[in-house]
Motif scaffolding. Structure first.
Motif, PDB file in Angstrom:
ATOM      1  N   LYS A 262       0.833  -1.200   0.000  1.00 26.32           N
ATOM      2  CA  LYS A 262       0.000   0.000   0.000  1.00 26.32           C
ATOM      3  C   LYS A 262       0.867   1.249   0.000  1.00 26.32           C
ATOM      4  CE  LYS A 262      -3.771   2.182   2.606  1.00 26.32           C
ATOM      5  NZ  LYS A 262      -4.613   2.077   3.829  1.00 26.32           N
ATOM      6  N   LEU A 263       0.512   2.227  -0.832  1.00 21.06           N
ATOM      7  CA  LEU A 263       1.270   3.463  -0.883  1.00 21.06           C
ATOM      8  C   LEU A 263       1.053   4.293   0.376  1.00 21.06           C
ATOM      9  CD1 LEU A 263       0.785   4.726  -4.565  1.00 21.06           C
ATOM     10  CD2 LEU A 263       2.547   3.237  -3.632  1.00 21.06           C
ATOM     11  N   PRO A 264       1.998   5.155   0.740  1.00 16.33           N
ATOM     12  CA  PRO A 264       1.825   6.032   1.912  1.00 16.33           C
ATOM     13  C   PRO A 264       0.586   6.917   1.754  1.00 16.33           C
ATOM     14  CG  PRO A 264       4.095   6.087   1.120  1.00 16.33           C
ATOM     15  CD  PRO A 264       3.307   5.334   0.091  1.00 16.33           C
ATOM     16  N   ASP A 265       0.035   7.340   2.888  1.00 18.63           N
ATOM     17  CA  ASP A 265      -1.194   8.135   2.886  1.00 18.63           C
ATOM     18  C   ASP A 265      -1.071   9.396   2.038  1.00 18.63           C
ATOM     19  OD1 ASP A 265      -2.424   6.305   4.527  1.00 18.63           O
ATOM     20  OD2 ASP A 265      -2.100   7.444   6.367  1.00 18.63           O
ATOM     21  N   PHE A 266       0.101  10.009   2.068  1.00 14.37           N
ATOM     22  CA  PHE A 266       0.272  11.251   1.321  1.00 14.37           C
ATOM     23  C   PHE A 266       0.112  11.019  -0.178  1.00 14.37           C
ATOM     24  CE2 PHE A 266       1.262  15.605   1.430  1.00 14.37           C
ATOM     25  CZ  PHE A 266       2.032  15.903   0.326  1.00 14.37           C
ATOM     26  N   LEU A 267       0.678   9.920  -0.692  1.00 18.63           N
ATOM     27  CA  LEU A 267       0.520   9.593  -2.102  1.00 18.63           C
ATOM     28  C   LEU A 267      -0.888   9.106  -2.419  1.00 18.63           C
ATOM     29  CD1 LEU A 267       3.928   7.893  -3.011  1.00 18.63           C
ATOM     30  CD2 LEU A 267       3.168  10.238  -3.472  1.00 18.63           C
ATOM     31  N   GLN A 268      -1.511   8.405  -1.461  1.00 22.75           N
ATOM     32  CA  GLN A 268      -2.916   8.020  -1.647  1.00 22.75           C
ATOM     33  C   GLN A 268      -3.757   9.262  -1.923  1.00 22.75           C
ATOM     34  OE1 GLN A 268      -4.324   4.877  -1.491  1.00 22.75           O
ATOM     35  NE2 GLN A 268      -2.491   3.768  -0.866  1.00 22.75           N
ATOM     36  N   ALA A 269      -3.550  10.305  -1.119  1.00 23.25           N
ATOM     37  CA  ALA A 269      -4.339  11.526  -1.278  1.00 23.25           C
ATOM     38  C   ALA A 269      -4.041  12.207  -2.608  1.00 23.25           C
ATOM     39  CB  ALA A 269      -4.062  12.475  -0.116  1.00 23.25           C
ATOM     40  N   LEU A 270      -2.774  12.264  -2.985  1.00 29.32           N
ATOM     41  CA  LEU A 270      -2.408  12.894  -4.248  1.00 29.32           C
ATOM     42  C   LEU A 270      -3.110  12.211  -5.419  1.00 29.32           C
ATOM     43  CD1 LEU A 270      -0.541  14.939  -5.751  1.00 29.32           C
ATOM     44  CD2 LEU A 270       1.108  13.082  -5.922  1.00 29.32           C
ATOM     45  N   LEU A 271      -3.106  10.883  -5.435  1.00 29.07           N
ATOM     46  CA  LEU A 271      -3.732  10.143  -6.522  1.00 29.07           C
ATOM     47  C   LEU A 271      -5.257  10.273  -6.492  1.00 29.07           C
ATOM     48  CD1 LEU A 271      -1.379   7.065  -6.356  1.00 29.07           C
ATOM     49  CD2 LEU A 271      -1.574   8.639  -8.281  1.00 29.07           C
ATOM     50  N   LEU A 272      -5.828  10.325  -5.307  1.00 30.48           N
ATOM     51  CA  LEU A 272      -7.276  10.553  -5.204  1.00 30.48           C
ATOM     52  C   LEU A 272      -7.656  11.910  -5.783  1.00 30.48           C
ATOM     53  CD1 LEU A 272      -7.918   9.097  -1.636  1.00 30.48           C
ATOM     54  CD2 LEU A 272      -8.900   8.233  -3.778  1.00 30.48           C
ATOM     55  N   TYR A 273      -6.875  12.931  -5.478  1.00 28.32           N
ATOM     56  CA  TYR A 273      -7.140  14.250  -6.045  1.00 28.32           C
ATOM     57  C   TYR A 273      -7.027  14.218  -7.560  1.00 28.32           C
ATOM     58  CZ  TYR A 273      -7.569  17.001  -1.781  1.00 28.32           C
ATOM     59  OH  TYR A 273      -8.019  17.540  -0.604  1.00 28.32           O
ATOM     60  N   TYR A 274      -6.081  13.452  -8.071  1.00 29.71           N
ATOM     61  CA  TYR A 274      -5.939  13.336  -9.519  1.00 29.71           C
ATOM     62  C   TYR A 274      -7.220  12.782 -10.138  1.00 29.71           C
ATOM     63  CZ  TYR A 274      -4.262  11.738 -14.072  1.00 29.71           C
ATOM     64  OH  TYR A 274      -4.112  11.520 -15.421  1.00 29.71           O
ATOM     65  N   PHE A 275      -7.754  11.725  -9.571  1.00 28.74           N
ATOM     66  CA  PHE A 275      -8.972  11.130 -10.110  1.00 28.74           C
ATOM     67  C   PHE A 275     -10.189  12.037  -9.924  1.00 28.74           C
ATOM     68  CE2 PHE A 275      -6.502   7.299 -10.433  1.00 28.74           C
ATOM     69  CZ  PHE A 275      -7.118   6.565 -11.438  1.00 28.74           C
ATOM     70  N   VAL A 276     -10.250  12.755  -8.813  1.00 32.78           N
ATOM     71  CA  VAL A 276     -11.380  13.660  -8.569  1.00 32.78           C
ATOM     72  C   VAL A 276     -11.356  14.839  -9.536  1.00 32.78           C
ATOM     73  CG1 VAL A 276     -12.305  15.341  -6.923  1.00 32.78           C
ATOM     74  CG2 VAL A 276     -11.792  13.027  -6.163  1.00 32.78           C
ATOM     75  N   CYS A 277     -10.179  15.419  -9.755  1.00 36.56           N
ATOM     76  CA  CYS A 277     -10.071  16.608 -10.604  1.00 36.56           C
ATOM     77  C   CYS A 277     -10.132  16.287 -12.090  1.00 36.56           C
ATOM     78  CB  CYS A 277      -8.768  17.347 -10.317  1.00 36.56           C
ATOM     79  SG  CYS A 277      -8.673  18.116  -8.692  1.00 36.56           S
ATOM     80  N   ALA A 278      -9.660  15.094 -12.478  1.00 37.41           N
ATOM     81  CA  ALA A 278      -9.535  14.760 -13.893  1.00 37.41           C
ATOM     82  C   ALA A 278     -10.873  14.927 -14.616  1.00 37.41           C
ATOM     83  CB  ALA A 278      -9.025  13.336 -14.053  1.00 37.41           C
TER      84      ALA A 278
END
Length: 221
Positions: free
Chosen positions: A82-98
């Motif tokens: 599992k990726l660290p929480d900070f990267l989890q959030a970054l990738l979630l923002y990517y999917f939300v904003c895309a």
């Protein structure tokens, strides 16, 4: 689409900022309501269905392959870590904003992105300036080229030397180096495709820019 809550804007930190974990939960809940195929099309990722209502997104973060489990939107390495929480959030923002906006091919500074001007001095301080200060004055240009090529950068004819990097499927970055002389010091800057904030909030753009310069600095050592 409603604008997502933003990262606390400050120098990127590998530790999870307070409140980010709960915010990530909110983002996961909103993404779980969107068909996986729609998310994949917007974000430019592939999607593999592995069961009814379940599947995996496959993408790269810079040169590292990432697997995103759907519908809970948790991100792992291909080995299952599992990726660290900070990267989890970054990738979630990517999917939300895309939103599927096409790349423009127009390279702009951080200051020229929507919302970037207020934070540009801070961003330049912990990205381009850190990189510039890490490069030997006597071998600056060749050292920079060697490090960028070792990281898979693709050369582009801007400044004294420039290289593009694919940070996320639809977020390319450009790092530029201007060789100084006796009157002007050398300088480095991260540039973005002008569509970048269709895929990340301005804070996320800053984080990717800092990650890129950090990778190059590490390669210089």
């Amino acid at each position: 689409m409603t604008s997502p809550a933003r990262f606390p804007f400050k120098r990127p930190d590998p530790q999870t900022p307070p409140g980010l974990e709960s915010r990530a939960g909110e983002l996961r809940a909103s993404l779980g309501q969107i068909p996986a195929e729609t998310l994949a099309a917007r974000a430019g990722t592939s999607y593999l269905e592995i069961g009814p209502g379940r599947g995996e997104f496959h993408l790269n973060l810079f040169d590292k392959p990432i697997v995103g489990a759907f519908p809970n939107l948790t991100f792992f390495t291909p080995a299952g870590d599992k990726l660290p929480d900070f990267l989890q959030a970054l990738l979630l923002y990517y999917f939300v904003c895309a939103d599927g906006a096409p790349l423009t091919g127009e390279w702009v500074s951080f200051a020229d992105l929507p919302g970037g001007r207020m934070y540009n001095q801070a961003f330049q301080g912990y990205s381009g300036d850190v990189l510039r200060n890490s490069i030997s004055q006597s071998q600056g240009l060749e050292t920079f080229k060697t490090a960028c090529q070792a990281l898979g950068g693709q050369p582009l004819e801007i400044g004294s030397a420039s290289f593009t990097f694919q940070a996320l499927p639809r977020v390319p970055l450009l790092i530029t180096f201007w060789l100084g002389d006796e009157d002007f010091p050398s300088s480095c800057k991260v540039l973005f495709d002008s569509s970048a904030t269709h895929y990340l909030p301005i804070d996320g753009c800053a984080i990717l820019g800092s990650q890129l310069t950090g990778k190059i600095v590490k390669k210089l050592r």
